[in-house]
Scaffold this motif. Structure first.
Motif, PDB file in Angstrom:
ATOM      1  N   GLU A  41      42.625  48.329  30.367  1.00  0.00           N
ATOM      2  CA  GLU A  41      43.876  47.524  30.707  1.00  0.00           C
ATOM      3  C   GLU A  41      43.598  47.188  32.053  1.00  0.00           C
ATOM      4  N   THR A  42      42.926  47.718  33.073  1.00  0.00           N
ATOM      5  CA  THR A  42      42.779  47.107  34.496  1.00  0.00           C
ATOM      6  C   THR A  42      42.109  45.967  34.215  1.00  0.00           C
ATOM      7  N   THR A  43      40.954  45.816  33.488  1.00  0.00           N
ATOM      8  CA  THR A  43      40.011  44.849  33.347  1.00  0.00           C
ATOM      9  C   THR A  43      40.833  43.640  32.854  1.00  0.00           C
TER      10      THR A  43
ATOM     11  N   VAL B  62      49.522  42.279  28.987  1.00  0.00           N
ATOM     12  CA  VAL B  62      49.023  43.078  29.763  1.00  0.00           C
ATOM     13  C   VAL B  62      49.755  43.724  31.148  1.00  0.00           C
ATOM     14  N   GLY B  63      50.747  42.994  31.122  1.00  0.00           N
ATOM     15  CA  GLY B  63      51.669  43.382  32.143  1.00  0.00           C
ATOM     16  C   GLY B  63      51.249  42.974  33.764  1.00  0.00           C
ATOM     17  N   VAL B  64      50.889  41.551  33.736  1.00  0.00           N
ATOM     18  CA  VAL B  64      50.657  40.865  34.991  1.00  0.00           C
ATOM     19  C   VAL B  64      52.398  40.291  35.163  1.00  0.00           C
ATOM     20  N   ARG B  65      52.729  40.816  36.362  1.00  0.00           N
ATOM     21  CA  ARG B  65      54.221  40.167  36.980  1.00  0.00           C
ATOM     22  C   ARG B  65      53.983  39.433  38.246  1.00  0.00           C
ATOM     23  N   GLU B  66      53.108  39.734  38.872  1.00  0.00           N
ATOM     24  CA  GLU B  66      52.855  39.119  40.168  1.00  0.00           C
ATOM     25  C   GLU B  66      51.554  38.468  40.478  1.00  0.00           C
ATOM     26  N   ARG B  67      51.699  37.397  41.545  1.00  0.00           N
ATOM     27  CA  ARG B  67      50.223  36.692  41.831  1.00  0.00           C
ATOM     28  C   ARG B  67      49.304  37.561  42.607  1.00  0.00           C
ATOM     29  N   ARG B  68      48.094  37.972  42.259  1.00  0.00           N
ATOM     30  CA  ARG B  68      47.160  38.722  42.797  1.00  0.00           C
ATOM     31  C   ARG B  68      46.301  37.973  43.766  1.00  0.00           C
ATOM     32  N   PHE B  69      45.877  36.890  43.334  1.00  0.00           N
ATOM     33  CA  PHE B  69      44.879  36.078  43.846  1.00  0.00           C
ATOM     34  C   PHE B  69      45.545  34.801  44.391  1.00  0.00           C
ATOM     35  N   PRO B  70      45.105  34.299  45.548  1.00  0.00           N
ATOM     36  CA  PRO B  70      45.619  32.954  46.039  1.00  0.00           C
ATOM     37  C   PRO B  70      45.675  31.947  44.898  1.00  0.00           C
ATOM     38  N   LYS B  71      46.682  30.807  44.915  1.00  0.00           N
ATOM     39  CA  LYS B  71      46.655  29.924  43.982  1.00  0.00           C
ATOM     40  C   LYS B  71      45.645  28.991  44.271  1.00  0.00           C
ATOM     41  N   ALA B  72      45.164  28.630  43.366  1.00  0.00           N
ATOM     42  CA  ALA B  72      44.040  27.384  43.302  1.00  0.00           C
ATOM     43  C   ALA B  72      44.659  26.164  44.120  1.00  0.00           C
ATOM     44  N   THR B  73      43.743  25.557  44.865  1.00  0.00           N
ATOM     45  CA  THR B  73      44.277  24.439  45.663  1.00  0.00           C
ATOM     46  C   THR B  73      43.808  23.114  45.272  1.00  0.00           C
ATOM     47  N   ARG B  74      42.954  23.275  44.109  1.00  0.00           N
ATOM     48  CA  ARG B  74      42.558  21.854  43.413  1.00  0.00           C
ATOM     49  C   ARG B  74      43.260  21.382  42.706  1.00  0.00           C
ATOM     50  N   VAL B  75      43.547  19.862  42.574  1.00  0.00           N
ATOM     51  CA  VAL B  75      44.301  19.302  41.646  1.00  0.00           C
ATOM     52  C   VAL B  75      43.435  18.383  40.817  1.00  0.00           C
ATOM     53  N   LEU B  76      43.353  18.628  39.708  1.00  0.00           N
ATOM     54  CA  LEU B  76      42.626  17.701  38.657  1.00  0.00           C
ATOM     55  C   LEU B  76      43.443  16.556  38.132  1.00  0.00           C
ATOM     56  N   PRO B  77      42.896  15.317  38.123  1.00  0.00           N
ATOM     57  CA  PRO B  77      43.738  14.100  37.720  1.00  0.00           C
ATOM     58  C   PRO B  77      44.282  14.539  36.186  1.00  0.00           C
TER      59      PRO B  77
ATOM     60  N   LEU C  56      37.012  43.450  41.759  1.00  0.00           N
ATOM     61  CA  LEU C  56      36.686  42.269  41.146  1.00  0.00           C
ATOM     62  C   LEU C  56      35.207  42.512  40.504  1.00  0.00           C
ATOM     63  N   GLY C  57      34.453  42.783  41.550  1.00  0.00           N
ATOM     64  CA  GLY C  57      33.005  43.089  41.200  1.00  0.00           C
ATOM     65  C   GLY C  57      32.768  43.729  39.999  1.00  0.00           C
ATOM     66  N   GLU C  58      33.370  44.836  39.977  1.00  0.00           N
ATOM     67  CA  GLU C  58      33.462  45.852  38.673  1.00  0.00           C
ATOM     68  C   GLU C  58      33.906  45.200  37.576  1.00  0.00           C
ATOM     69  N   THR C  59      35.035  44.576  37.491  1.00  0.00           N
ATOM     70  CA  THR C  59      35.425  43.665  36.476  1.00  0.00           C
ATOM     71  C   THR C  59      34.349  43.109  35.970  1.00  0.00           C
ATOM     72  N   ILE C  60      33.812  42.040  36.695  1.00  0.00           N
ATOM     73  CA  ILE C  60      33.122  40.989  36.184  1.00  0.00           C
ATOM     74  C   ILE C  60      31.696  41.900  35.602  1.00  0.00           C
ATOM     75  N   LYS C  61      31.139  42.760  36.221  1.00  0.00           N
ATOM     76  CA  LYS C  61      30.196  43.477  35.795  1.00  0.00           C
ATOM     77  C   LYS C  61      30.469  44.123  34.266  1.00  0.00           C
ATOM     78  N   ALA C  62      31.783  44.546  34.023  1.00  0.00           N
ATOM     79  CA  ALA C  62      32.179  45.234  32.859  1.00  0.00           C
ATOM     80  C   ALA C  62      32.267  44.292  31.949  1.00  0.00           C
ATOM     81  N   ALA C  63      32.888  43.020  32.135  1.00  0.00           N
ATOM     82  CA  ALA C  63      33.509  42.076  31.074  1.00  0.00           C
ATOM     83  C   ALA C  63      32.774  40.860  30.905  1.00  0.00           C
ATOM     84  N   ALA C  64      31.548  40.621  31.925  1.00  0.00           N
ATOM     85  CA  ALA C  64      31.046  39.112  31.741  1.00  0.00           C
ATOM     86  C   ALA C  64      30.491  39.080  30.443  1.00  0.00           C
TER      87      ALA C  64
END
Lengths: 342, 548, 807
Positions: free
Chosen positions: A82-84, A118-133, C293-301
């Protein structure tokens, strides 16, 4: 075909030889989230959402690439899984444009489904800044790689099923994306516009232009070449708004070509004839059905025996049967043909 | 289809499309499959790329399948008989043929084998322009696949010739001598160009046969239909489309009913059609658009598109499938069947005939009558078609349909080897018309464009005709890529932009016939195959000149 | 088979062995085709391999019917474009097949379905090259090399901060230390080893203290690393561990084939977090996120590239977590390399944060007054520091990578000497706050705190137990290094601000002070107690601890030391003691030290100066006991050898039994360290070695108004570190008393950077420091004389101005 017995989440499951663990689980009604697996495509194992724990196998193998084995003991759910999975979905979301409401795939997006599951409801990582055409060059569909999750279904269907290979993975690492040779617009590539990539895309990365949700789907046969592909016409009100390949059709098994998928538009065309026309004073003018049919019957009756009919390779068997029956039985001639030879 | 009827007894694709994937070798001749039949091409590509099948492509023009081909036989247009006979000769000479099969399943082998004597590899190489090495490689690849059997796929590229029937017979001979008929992964597989060409033929929309290929000249079937319909029927052969125009000119045909076709653009020597149709006393066209042909009509009846009707169509692999009504017709447009029945009933009444002949409640009822009178459709009923459809022959309501023809036994009993000889096309380049025009289809347009030109995206993908011309010819003519050129033949002249490409060999130009603005068929010849009455659309002599 | 770096080396040297191995292997397995996959970047290897293949074919060892055996085998060379992921066997096969080098899942394993679906066996070049040897000499011979579980040899590409880099082949089980020091020749430039990254970019980073680990598959895996591709990168103290992790991760992020989510996006996010940390934008939770993150990558890659990519991050956090925390909490990069944090390495390294580039630049144009003002913006002891600072700044000076570091300390002295007093005009003293602060101890920490607190308007009293103020600056440092008038002058400036110094005032109760009206107390009592050796006879007459010795001499006592003086120890105190002894009349002074000069903590130039004065040094000896006979002392020593590396990155000394020998002396000075005197009476929480425990960030002791800093908290350190502690204490106390804690001042205007003289190109050496020419040992006159103004300006112009580097 031999069967395999395995245990998934404590349930005894029977699977066919050659099935993957994912297929076996899904067939048994056990859902495992997945984004890159597809029954029409070879196992790929890229999204890793379908990871499971298998006794005797190290790590977290992707169930879409592990062949079901006799006696296998599989767990599809555990705190670690689940975590993964949550982390994986969070990673995808961080790299994904978040304009869901404005997205053509809203509500039928596999990433949304996976996030919900999987139950993701909020942003955990910063949003990507790149914009592809955005590649808008094809008249029927749009490539917006800002929404791509690199499941590879488009690349695989283009290669494995359509045998075209117009698109591929390009670049490496984070810069990996789906692209064409030399990164040219899709319209200038080998692309044959069949739209199979759009049909397979689980997210909003490849979307049909002007997509609308249908109110119903009607099974029928494509009106173009003689192959006779099975179609599901998407209908909304009195309009055909899309066509989908019928996966149950033995002819095309879901595949379509550009005309089959996108060539329905003529049905709704403003040039459609809506009233009978009669030539008066050298000009075709609108007339009532009764008037037109009476005139036809009268004139044809005059020329019995000096008549010829051209049936249609675009019309149904029943239409054609009646026309030849009319020609032979009423007009007393075998002068009936059609464009069979072209 | 006459060629296959002669040799096998049945003129249709012998194997299902999906079965092409099982072939160990494929000979694709006169078919630009990926453009004209894209989904059928998928099975071919899968056979090659995923199962390692050998692919032999015979086509004067470079087509996408050449990418996957083991051997590309770039024979000159109009030399197919020589090419196919040459392959057969190599197969016999090298002992690659299937003696048991030939002995047990066929007849007339000896005469045929003898007829091949003159087609030595060297002679054939001279006629076709294909090297002896390639001929041998192709013969071996076809005759002895690494696995399974070998299939032949063809389309209009070999039928639209004055020797079209001979070409087809030559493929049939080749398939029989190698034991490739009546087996999975084998067969002789003509791909039909339109959604219901097969069905229109099956339904007897041909001047010589009733539904189910029952000859009008044979008394028994005629009696059967007379009895069923309750009217006397003519035993005389009718006119083929290409003969109809002549008959119009002669005054033998005064009225015509054209259902959903556009011969003004589709027929060879199209100008002839354009000139002849106005000579009719009365022309009815039933269509969904005001096509170039409809514009010449006295009455135009607005019909229905495929999305607005219910009925069946029969695809190229003989699969009868259900078409279902999805949307309402626009305005007062009516369902085609309804119109036809109404016209028939009214005309019958005026002639004092029984209207009851056309008393059908709907298409399902029509199919019941078809099944009753057509042995190969005997077991077909709408209710049986479901998702999979049924492949004829399906003689009884219990019959599961027939995926592969001629299994164990040919329709006509023994397969018949028929000697055929190479003849030149009706028209060859000369000093005045030094180039050879061949025509074909594009992936993005369809037929005369009536439908596909009205799909904005398709028209954007291929908006206009492009005359493909070899770089060598373009240099000689002083024509550059994208420049407008005039293409003229003895019959007409059209203008289109040049596309300079080595897809076509020197001396040959290529055009489609999708565009009303560039009616390619005013150039083509109305020369016919004497048997099938198919026009020689694949070869005519033209000249190309710069415009302006 | 595949060939990376060491494979290329084998192929260049013994391509025939590789081919022979493959032929033998193919014969055993029934293989008919072989491939050598080699990066196109190794053209020599490719050429030699092709030559060897041609020779093999000519001699009938390859091709059809090899030596009449009816066995056919052919070897083809495939040149790869060098994608890292093509080291992964399934990606390698995809590459050979002409597809994108992308791994696929196993099963099926190559042995079942490999190249073009055929059974395939994939091995390293080294493995194949070993086959003929094993066949020739037998399996037992091969199994005799290496460890129980890891047989044979390991090949490493030894690189980084190591004297001898290159390919190294050792038996499995050899320790890292033997490789780095024995074969690699140790760390160049007198730097300390910090860590070793083994296994290439996706290996793990092992700290110096694990250098005694034997190199084999199991041990490395346990420590969090891998054997991997055999890379071994040695890093020293000048490497930032976060930056290192970021570097390796950026590599794997770029080399990820992009197929699977954890590897492609996980490494990207990890790298982003590391970027933020190295820019000073990190949060403490980021460390846990990196691990998660490191553990996730190791486990799931999907493949091993992803499965190992997080290793450098995970191991550096495991072994160097405090360095991550320093970046996050203090925005400090101890190696002074993180560009986002480090304007210039010199000022970043300065504990007190002196704006070194600015004062050096001002000195370079002769503006010593402004230069001095810049120094005084941070510290009240320019003249002292200009003489005795241990100048960590200079060790990170970029000029040092060209010839020698800029003499930042010498320029400080020049500024103090030529800078006059104009700085005072701009200094700001806040109006009185009415709050009182007691500072216990008048060393650099206490005086600095008092200086800044006085300027913030607080009333400061400094209690000093000794008869004179200055702490170790006076009691520890001999006058020949720091003349008393210089010290007095700078202390007088502090007194001039109103801070009162009460000497001979020992404080026994903090409560009394607080009850007596002080609002806050700063404890900065230093570390004035010498450590004992713990050997027999240590208490004999004539044995004296270094702290006491220096204090007594520095307070004016005329000590008789006799003819021969031996000093035990290796720090600056030992050097000072030996040189002092010579000035007290000793004819011989000898320092005995348990390790070598390279490990000595004393500053290099101090050692040089001592040697120049005649001090002898005996390395690699440890005291065993002290005996007295006929009034003379005899120190018995045992010889040492260097052993494994300790936590400080220095090699341990290990005594060699049976090597005892005595040396005679009149006075034995023990300079092996010092610690705070017991502070039990103050009732503060005790840390290790008698130190006081405080909050590391605020220096506040548990409970209320008491703060502590300097040596009494850290154990013996340097003047500049004590000054830094004093600054922190002033900030914290000011805040505690209601101020804003802003003690920084702008005493010199910002210079116009456009007005700078151009950088001078080419090699320029540091001018020699003028020093006493004669009579060095007569009395305690200052030895070093300081740069003249012109020499100082010249020296300042050697600065490369790295703070002005555009990004």
């Amino acid at each position: 075909m031999s069967t395999i017995n395995l245990t998934i989440d404590g349930r005894a499951i029977e699977a066919r030889q050659g099935m993957t663990v994912l297929e076996a689980a899904l067939a048994a009604g056990i859902y495992i989230p997945n984004l890159c697996a597809d029954p029409d495509l070879r196992p790929f194992g890229a999204c890793r959402l379908c990871i499971v724990e298998v006794e005797g196998i190290r790590g977290l193998p992707a169930s879409c690439t592990v062949p079901a084995g006799d006696g296998m003991v599989v767990r599809t759910d555990s705190p670690l899984l689940e975590t993964t999975r949550r982390t994986l979905v969070s990673l995808l979301l961080a790299d994904h444009a978040d304009d869901c409401l404005a997205c053509a795939k809203n509500n039928r997006c596999s990433l949304q489904t996976a996030a919900a599951y999987v139950g993701v409801r909020e942003r955990r990582f910063p949003k990507a800044t790149r914009v592809l055409p955005v590649d808008d060059s094809n008249p029927f569909f749009t490539y917006d790689m800002n929404k791509c999750i690199l499941c590879g279904k488009c690349v695989r269907v283009c290669d494995e099923v359509q045998g075209v290979g117009a698109i591929s993975f390009v670049n490496r690492g984070y810069d990996t994306k789906i692209g064409t040779l030399m990164d040219r617009p899709i319209i200038s590539s080998l692309c044959e516009s069949c739209g199979q990539c759009e049909a397979k895309c689980p997210v909003g990365a490849i979307t049909a232009k002007n997509y609308q949700q249908p109110s119903r789907k009607v099974k029928t046969v494509c009106s173009y070449c003689g192959v006779g592909c099975g179609l599901l016409l998407h209908v909304r009100g009195s309009k055909v708004i899309a066509a989908e390949g019928d996966r149950e059709s033995p002819v095309n098994r879901g595949s379509l070509c550009v005309k089959g998928r996108f060539g329905y538009e003529y049905v709704n065309h403003r040039d459609r004839l809506t009233r009978p026309l009669i030539r008066r004073d050298g000009v075709l003018q609108e007339a009532s059905w009764d008037e037109a049919l009476e005139l036809v019957a009268t004139k044809l009756a005059e020329h019995r025996g000096k008549f010829a009919a051209l049936a249609s390779a675009k019309c149904t068997n029943e239409d054609n049967y009646v026309l030849q029956k009319f020609t032979r039985g009423v007009m007393a001639t075998n002068n009936v043909d059609h464009c069979a030879r072209i | 289809m006459a060629g296959l009827a002669t040799t096998f007894g049945s003129g249709a694709m012998t194997n299902p499309i999906a079965d092409l994937e099982n072939a160990g070798a494929l000979l694709v001749i006169g078919s630009n499959t990926t453009e004209a039949h894209p989904i059928a091409a998928l099975a071919i590509k899968r056979a090659v790329r995923q199962h390692g099948a050998a692919l032999i492509v015979a086509n004067p023009r470079y087509i996408e399948l050449c990418r996957y081909a083991d051997v590309w036989l770039r024979a000159k247009p109009g030399t197919n008989v020589a090419l196919l006979n040459g392959l057969a000769k190599i197969i016999l000479d090298e002992g690659l043929w299937d003696k048991d099969y030939v002995e047990s399943r066929t007849e007339n082998f000896a005469a045929w084998a003898e007829s091949l004597a003159e087609y030595t590899p060297e002679t054939v190489a001279a006629i076709t322009g294909v090297s002896v090495a390639d001929l041998r490689a192709a013969a071996r690849a076809y005759a002895k696949p690494k696995q399974g059997h070998a299939a032949i796929v063809y389309a209009m590229g070999i039928t639209q010739h004055t020797t079209g029937t001979s070409n087809v017979i030559a493929t049939a001979n080749l398939a029989m001598v190698t034991g490739n008929v009546g087996v999975s992964g084998g067969g002789v597989n003509p791909l039909r160009g339109q959604s219901n060409v097969q069905g229109a033929c099956d339904m007897g929309c041909l001047p010589d046969v009733f539904p189910g290929y029952q000859r009008v000249t044979d008394a028994a079937p005629r009696a059967k239909f007379e009895e069923a319909w309750g009217v006397p029927l003519s035993g005389e052969l009718g006119l083929a489309l290409t003969q109809m125009m002549g008959a119009v000119d002669e005054g033998d045909v005064k009225a015509m009913y054209i259902l959903g076709e556009n011969p003004v653009l589709s027929e060879g020597d199209a100008s002839h059609v354009t000139h002849s149709l106005p000579k009719l006393d009365f022309l009815v066209v039933q269509d969904i658009f005001l096509s170039e042909t409809a514009k010449l009509a006295d009455v135009v009846l607005p019909g229905s598109s495929f999305a607005e009707k219910t009925g069946t169509v029969t695809n190229t692999e003989r699969r009868v499938q259900l078409v279902n009504r999805a949307v309402a017709r626009p305005g007062e447009a009516r369902e085609d069947l309804e119109i036809l029945l109404d016209v028939a009933r009214r005309t019958a009444r005026k002639l004092g005939l029984s209207e009851g002949l056309f008393d059908f409640a709907g298409s399902e009822a029509v199919m019941e009558e078809i099944a009753r009178l057509t042995p190969s459709y005997g077991g077909i009923a709408h209710s049986r078609l479901g998702d999979q459809g049924l492949q004829w022959p399906c003689p009884t309501p219990e019959h599961p349909g027939t995926p592969i023809l001629h299994v164990g036994k040919f329709t006509r009993g023994l397969g018949r080897f028929v000697p055929v000889g190479q003849l030149p096309p009706a028209e060859l380049p000369d000093e005045e018309y030094p180039l050879l025009l061949t025509t074909g289809r594009s992936l993005y347009q369809y037929h005369t464009g009536t439908l596909s030109r009205r799909v904005a995206g398709l028209d954007q993908l291929m908006p206009e005709e492009r005359v493909e011309i070899n770089p060598a010819d373009s240099v000689a003519l002083g024509v550059a890529e994208g420049e407008p050129v005039a293409v003229s033949s003895r019959r007409g002249r059209v203008v289109a932009k040049a596309k300079v490409t080595d897809r076509v060999p020197p001396g040959i130009v290529f055009m489609t016939f999708h565009f009303a603005e560039t009616p390619t068929n005013v150039l083509t010849s109305a020369a016919l195959d004497p048997v099938s009455k198919i026009q020689e659309l694949k070869v005519c002599a033209v000249k190309v000149e710069r415009v302006g | 088979m595949r060939a990376g770096r060491h494979g290329a080396d084998i192929m260049e040297a013994v391509p025939h062995a590789v081919i022979e191995g493959m032929i033998i292997g193919a014969y055993c397995m029934g293989a008919r085709r072989g491939f050598v996959y080699i990066r196109a970047e190794y053209p020599l290897a490719v050429r030699r391999l092709r030559t060897a293949l041609r020779q093999a074919r000519e001699r009938g060892f390859l091709g059809r019917d090899i030596l009449g055996s009816s066995f056919d085998f052919e070897v083809e060379v495939m040149e790869g474009a060098g994608a890292f992921v093509c080291g992964e066997e399934t990606a390698l096969m995809a590459s050979i097949e002409g597809n994108r080098g992308m791994p696929r899942s196993r099963p099926p394993f190559p042995a079942q379905s490999g190249l073009w679906g055929k059974p395939t066996n994939i091995n390293n070049v080294k493995t194949w090259a070993s086959v003929p040897l094993i066949i020739g000499q037998g399996g037992d011979w091969f199994a005799g090399i290496g460890t129980e579980k890891s047989k044979g040899t390991a090949i490493f590409a030894l690189t980084g901060k190591v004297a001898n880099s290159g390919l190294v082949e050792v038996p499995m089980g050899t320790t890292l230390e033997e490789i780095v020091f024995g074969i690699g020749g140790g760390i160049p430039g007198g730097k300390r080893i910090k860590a070793v990254q083994t296994g290439g970019p996706s290996g793990g980073c092992l700290p110096a203290r694990l250098l005694n680990l034997p190199v084999d598959y199991e041990t490395l895996a346990q420590a969090g690393s891998i054997m991997g591709s055999g890379g071994m990168v040695v890093v020293d103290e000048d490497t930032c561990i976060v930056d290192l992790a970021k570097y390796f991760l950026s590599f794997t992020e770029k080399e990820s084939c992009g197929k699977c989510v954890p590897c492609r996006l996980g490494t990207h996010q990890m790298r982003g977090i590391l970027e933020r940390i190295t820019r000073g934008e990190g949060k403490l939770e980021d460390i846990d996120e990196l691990l998660a993150l490191g553990e996730t990558i190791k486990a799931a890659a999907l493949c091993a590239l992803g499965g190992t990519a997080p290793n450098p991050v995970i191991t550096t956090i495991r072994y160097f977590r405090e360095e991550y925390e320093e970046h996050i909490k203090k925005h400090h990069c101890r190696a002074a390399v993180c560009a986002g944090l480090v304007k210039a390495p010199c000022s970043h390294t300065c504990p007190a944060g002196i704006d070194v580039p600015r004062y050096v630049r001002l000195a370079s144009v002769g503006k010593f007054a402004e230069s001095l003002a810049v120094i005084r913006e941070k510290v009240p002891f320019p003249a002292v520091l200009g003489r005795v600072c241990f100048h960590p700044c200079e060790s990170k000076c970029r000029r040092g990578q060209v010839e020698q570091a800029v003499s930042i300390m010498g320029l400080k002295r020049a500024a103090a000497t030529y800078g006059g007093e104009s700085w005072r005009a701009k200094t700001r003293v806040s109006p009185p706050t009415g709050r009182q602060v007691a500072t216990i101890g008048s060393g650099p920490a206490g005086l600095t705190a008092a200086y800044h607190l006085a300027k913030r308007g607080h009333l400061v009293t400094i209690f000093e137990a000794a008869p004179e103020p200055g702490g170790m600056m006076r009691l520890g440092i001999p006058a020949f290094r720091l003349p008393r008038d210089v010290l007095d002058q700078e202390i007088a400036e502090i007194e001039a601000l109103g801070a009162e110094i009460r000497t001979n005032s020992r404080i026994d109760s903090l409560q009394d002070l607080l009850r007596g009206g002080y609002d806050a107390v700063f404890v900065a009592t230093g570390a004035h107690q010498g450590m004992k050796m713990g050997v027999e006879g240590e208490d004999s007459p004539g044995v004296i601890d270094c702290v006491s010795f220096l204090r007594r001499v520095n307070l004016g006592e005329e000590l008789a030391v006799g003819d021969t003086v031996v000093v035990v120890g290796g720090g600056n105190a030992a050097i000072d003691a030996s040189r002092t002894a010579l000035r007290l009349g000793a004819r011989r002074a000898k320092i005995v030290y348990r390790r070598t000069r390279q490990e000595m903590p004393a500053a290099d130039e101090e050692i040089d100066a001592a040697v120049a004065e005649g001090v002898e040094l005996e390395y690699l000896v440890s005291p065993v006991r002290v005996t007295t006979k006929d009034g003379r002392l005899s120190l018995v020593l045992l010889r040492n050898e260097l052993g494994s590396v300790d936590a400080t990155g220095r090699r341990r000394s290990e005594p060699m039994p049976g090597t005892e020998f005595p040396i005679a002396c009149d006075t034995l000075i023990v300079a092996i360290g010092q610690q705070p005197e017991s502070t039990a009476r103050l009732g503060l929480a005790k840390g290790r070695g008698g130190t006081i425990q405080v909050d590391a960030d605020t220096l506040r002791a548990a409970g209320g108004a008491v703060f502590a800093g300097g040596d009494v908290v850290t154990g013996p350190a340097s003047v500049i570190e004590a000054i830094a502690a004093g600054r922190q204490a002033a900030i914290s106390i000011d805040k505690y008393l209601g101020g804003d804690g802003d003690i920084d001042e702008r005493l010199a205007p910002l210079e116009d950077l456009l007005d700078l003289p151009p950088l001078e190109e080419g090699e320029r050496h540091r001018p020699e420091m003028p020093s006493l020419a004669e009579g060095v040992l007569a009395g305690f006159r200052e030895i070093e004389l300081g740069y003249g103004a012109d020499a100082a300006a010249y020296e300042a112009r050697r600065c490369l101005r790295c703070d002005l580097e555009t990004e």
